[in-house]
Structure formats: C-alpha cells, structure tokens
Design a protein around this motif. Structure first.
Motif, short mmCIF file in Angstrom:
data_model
loop_
_atom_site.label_atom_id
_atom_site.label_comp_id
_atom_site.label_asym_id
_atom_site.label_seq_id
_atom_site.Cartn_x
_atom_site.Cartn_y
_atom_site.Cartn_z
N ALA A 1 -2.42 1.09 8.66
CA ALA A 1 -2.46 2.29 9.51
C ALA A 1 -2.91 3.47 8.65
CB ALA A 1 -1.10 2.56 10.11
N ASP A 2 -3.80 4.28 9.21
CA ASP A 2 -4.29 5.43 8.46
C ASP A 2 -3.28 6.57 8.41
OD1 ASP A 2 -6.71 4.23 7.88
OD2 ASP A 2 -7.68 5.02 9.66
N ASP A 3 -2.36 6.58 9.34
CA ASP A 3 -1.37 7.64 9.44
C ASP A 3 -0.09 7.24 8.72
OD1 ASP A 3 0.36 9.64 10.16
OD2 ASP A 3 0.11 9.37 12.32
N SER B 1 2.68 8.51 8.64
CA SER B 1 3.90 8.67 9.44
C SER B 1 4.17 7.43 10.31
CB SER B 1 3.80 9.91 10.32
OG SER B 1 2.82 9.74 11.33
N GLU B 2 3.20 6.52 10.37
CA GLU B 2 3.37 5.27 11.11
C GLU B 2 3.55 4.07 10.19
OE1 GLU B 2 3.71 4.99 14.44
OE2 GLU B 2 3.68 7.18 14.43
N GLN B 3 3.51 4.29 8.88
CA GLN B 3 3.65 3.20 7.93
C GLN B 3 5.11 3.02 7.54
OE1 GLN B 3 0.47 4.80 5.37
NE2 GLN B 3 -0.36 2.73 5.45
N GLY C 1 7.86 5.61 9.14
CA GLY C 1 7.60 7.03 9.27
C GLY C 1 8.42 7.84 8.29
#
Length: 61
Positions: free
Chosen positions: A2-4, A6-8, A21
């Motif tokens: 995931a590039d974000d 906060s979602e990893q 997150g």
C-alpha cells in the motif's frame, strides 16, 4: 504494498502488538510493513539488519 503508510502495518515496541495505521506515537512503532505477519516479526528483522550492518562495518575497517 500500500502506498499510504496509514494503511500499512506497524509493530508497537511498547505493547508487542501489530497495528494497522498510525494508532500509536511514532516513537513507539516500527515499520511500515506490507502485511500483519511481517510486522509481527519486526524484532527478528531488526536484529538481522543490525547484524548485517555490524558485519558490513567490520568489513569496511
């Protein structure tokens, strides 16, 4: 991956738990990791990286 961030997934150094997150302060977590399983093995990965870096430093001397 995931590039974000906060979602990893992150490993919480204080609790020993895996989080998704930014649940904890940055000083309490390491990561990001692509999966919860990777995050759950964070300390092993950190130890292995430290060992490799120490070996590289010795080779450079």
């Amino acid at each position: 991956m995931a590039d974000d961030p906060s979602e990893q997934f992150w490993y919480n150094l204080k609790t020993g738990g895996v989080e998704r997150g930014f649940l904890s302060p940055s000083s309490d977590r390491v990561g990001p990791f692509d999966t919860a399983d990777e995050a759950s093995h964070a300390l092993e990965l950190l130890r292995e990286n430290s060992r490799k870096w120490a070996e590289e430093e010795q080779a450079d001397e």
